[in-house]
Design a protein around this motif. Sequence first.
Motif, PDB file in Angstrom:
ATOM      1  N   ILE A  70       0.847  -1.197   0.000  1.00  0.00           N
ATOM      2  CA  ILE A  70       0.000   0.000   0.000  1.00  0.00           C
ATOM      3  C   ILE A  70       0.885   1.251   0.000  1.00  0.00           C
ATOM      4  O   ILE A  70       0.625   2.212  -0.733  1.00  0.00           O
ATOM      5  N   MET A  74       1.089   4.174  -2.791  1.00  0.00           N
ATOM      6  CA  MET A  74       0.901   5.576  -2.408  1.00  0.00           C
ATOM      7  C   MET A  74       2.025   6.446  -2.954  1.00  0.00           C
ATOM      8  O   MET A  74       1.794   7.547  -3.441  1.00  0.00           O
ATOM      9  N   LEU A  78       0.291   7.061  -6.591  1.00  0.00           N
ATOM     10  CA  LEU A  78      -0.496   8.225  -6.170  1.00  0.00           C
ATOM     11  C   LEU A  78       0.391   9.447  -5.908  1.00  0.00           C
ATOM     12  O   LEU A  78      -0.110  10.522  -5.605  1.00  0.00           O
ATOM     13  N   MET A  80       2.276  10.409  -3.499  1.00  0.00           N
ATOM     14  CA  MET A  80       2.168  11.093  -2.208  1.00  0.00           C
ATOM     15  C   MET A  80       3.539  11.572  -1.775  1.00  0.00           C
ATOM     16  O   MET A  80       4.521  10.845  -1.874  1.00  0.00           O
ATOM     17  N   GLU A  85       0.386  19.864  -2.219  1.00  0.00           N
ATOM     18  CA  GLU A  85      -0.704  20.741  -1.756  1.00  0.00           C
ATOM     19  C   GLU A  85      -0.362  21.388  -0.420  1.00  0.00           C
ATOM     20  O   GLU A  85      -1.205  21.509   0.477  1.00  0.00           O
ATOM     21  N   GLY A  86       0.911  21.759  -0.245  1.00  0.00           N
ATOM     22  CA  GLY A  86       1.306  22.420   0.983  1.00  0.00           C
ATOM     23  C   GLY A  86       1.160  21.541   2.200  1.00  0.00           C
ATOM     24  O   GLY A  86       0.933  22.026   3.304  1.00  0.00           O
ATOM     25  N   TRP A  88      -1.213  19.420   2.875  1.00  0.00           N
ATOM     26  CA  TRP A  88      -2.578  19.136   3.308  1.00  0.00           C
ATOM     27  C   TRP A  88      -3.031  17.734   2.933  1.00  0.00           C
ATOM     28  O   TRP A  88      -3.826  17.128   3.648  1.00  0.00           O
ATOM     29  N   THR A  89      -2.543  17.180   1.819  1.00  0.00           N
ATOM     30  CA  THR A  89      -2.919  15.804   1.487  1.00  0.00           C
ATOM     31  C   THR A  89      -2.376  14.853   2.548  1.00  0.00           C
ATOM     32  O   THR A  89      -3.053  13.927   2.960  1.00  0.00           O
ATOM     33  N   ALA A  92      -4.511  15.101   5.661  1.00  0.00           N
ATOM     34  CA  ALA A  92      -5.774  14.383   5.496  1.00  0.00           C
ATOM     35  C   ALA A  92      -5.539  12.883   5.589  1.00  0.00           C
ATOM     36  O   ALA A  92      -6.333  12.151   6.196  1.00  0.00           O
ATOM     37  N   LEU A  93      -4.416  12.411   4.993  1.00  0.00           N
ATOM     38  CA  LEU A  93      -4.113  10.981   5.023  1.00  0.00           C
ATOM     39  C   LEU A  93      -3.871  10.502   6.452  1.00  0.00           C
ATOM     40  O   LEU A  93      -4.414   9.480   6.872  1.00  0.00           O
ATOM     41  N   THR A  96      -7.088  10.374   8.335  1.00  0.00           N
ATOM     42  CA  THR A  96      -7.886   9.221   7.917  1.00  0.00           C
ATOM     43  C   THR A  96      -7.338   7.938   8.501  1.00  0.00           C
ATOM     44  O   THR A  96      -8.098   7.077   8.954  1.00  0.00           O
ATOM     45  N   ILE A  99      -8.453   7.562  12.048  1.00  0.00           N
ATOM     46  CA  ILE A  99      -9.865   7.164  12.147  1.00  0.00           C
ATOM     47  C   ILE A  99     -10.030   5.697  11.740  1.00  0.00           C
ATOM     48  O   ILE A  99     -10.744   4.921  12.391  1.00  0.00           O
ATOM     49  N   VAL A 100      -9.337   5.295  10.644  1.00  0.00           N
ATOM     50  CA  VAL A 100      -9.433   3.903  10.187  1.00  0.00           C
ATOM     51  C   VAL A 100      -8.927   2.955  11.276  1.00  0.00           C
ATOM     52  O   VAL A 100      -9.549   1.931  11.573  1.00  0.00           O
TER      53      VAL A 100
ATOM     54  N   GLU B  20       3.293  29.600   3.026  1.00  0.00           N
ATOM     55  CA  GLU B  20       2.672  29.780   1.713  1.00  0.00           C
ATOM     56  C   GLU B  20       1.154  29.727   1.844  1.00  0.00           C
ATOM     57  O   GLU B  20       0.616  29.166   2.791  1.00  0.00           O
ATOM     58  N   TRP B  32      -8.837  14.454  -3.232  1.00  0.00           N
ATOM     59  CA  TRP B  32      -8.135  13.613  -2.258  1.00  0.00           C
ATOM     60  C   TRP B  32      -8.981  13.448  -1.002  1.00  0.00           C
ATOM     61  O   TRP B  32      -9.083  12.353  -0.443  1.00  0.00           O
ATOM     62  N   MET B  36     -10.399  10.061   0.751  1.00  0.00           N
ATOM     63  CA  MET B  36     -10.213   9.701   2.156  1.00  0.00           C
ATOM     64  C   MET B  36     -11.557   9.324   2.793  1.00  0.00           C
ATOM     65  O   MET B  36     -11.636   8.392   3.597  1.00  0.00           O
TER      66      MET B  36
END
Lengths: 130, 207
Positions: A70, A74, A78, A80, A85-86, A88-89, A92-93, A96, A99-100, B20, B32, B36
């Motif tokens: 996995i 990623m 993907l 990663m 995105e600064g 942020w991805t 979020a990962l 998540t 939580i998972v 930034e 994305w 998630m």
Amino acid sequence: MSSHHESASDTHHAHSDGHGAGHGSFKGYMIGFVLSIILTAIPFWLVMGGVLDSKLFTAVLVMGIGVVQIVVHMVYFLHMNPRSEGGWTMMALIFTLIIVGIALAGSLWVMHHLNTNMMPMTHEMMKNMP
Amino acid sequence: MSATQVQNTDEKPQFYVTEEHHPENSTMLGFWLYLMSDCLIFAVLFATHGVLGRNYAAGPSPADLFDLNLVAINTAMLLLSSITYGFAMLQMERNAKMETLVWLGITGVFGAAFLGLELYEFYHLILEGAGPTRSAFLSSFFTLVGTHGLHVTFGMIWLITLMVQVKKHGLNPENRRRLMCLSMFWHFLDVIWIGVFSFVYLLGVLG
């Protein structure tokens, strides 16, 4: 080391051209593909060939290799990385994944205890079951 | 007053955010976040299968039902479709419209092969009397694997739609953005499948 600092300020430029994630290269995709084939073949071989005597050890290996695969997907498919995105991805990962983890571990834990602490059934109760 | 003076000489006080800003075009980040949330759906279904996966109700167990050769071929199909989608993205980078379409088409063929094999497996299970109503194990199995299959189905519809779009309008910024989103979706489904074949099939057969 100084290039690291520069790249942090460059991220904004890299992203403002409309493409969020990185794109990867032919080499990157091929590395990911070859690693995936190896990491898929090993668990199938372990289970189908019955290579190891210990079932528990085989199960742990299968799940461990799954996690590694996995991560490979990623990174190489993907694209990663902590900077996309600064950051942020990645945030979020991580959120998540937490939580998972809670959902999986919590469900198994709670349901296991419900099973083991179930009130023992008498013969009478068994008979009257719907 | 003098305190401010001292501060100014030591180091400049900064009262604004020096990080930034968020990227202007945040479609990828939004998509994305969607992935998630989708991941959470699958996490709950995996947890359900983890809880119910051993309740056979005196019915067939995974070792009786699953043909690992078929699962291995299925896994290969999805993995191949992932790498061919990657090649399509590389061709898109080179602005080669025709090559992009060809690789997208090959991806679609592998995706269709995956779906065909999965439907074949489901059909045989139900024919053998091992349908979703047989036991808790089979209910959770069909829900989890079926949800993944449904995602692949919608991915296929999306893929065909995008191929028509690219053919009609070329590789304009809108279509590039859409192809990027589908790329993430497609690779994400492959990631979920790793969990499915490891946890459901291999550990199931292992017993």
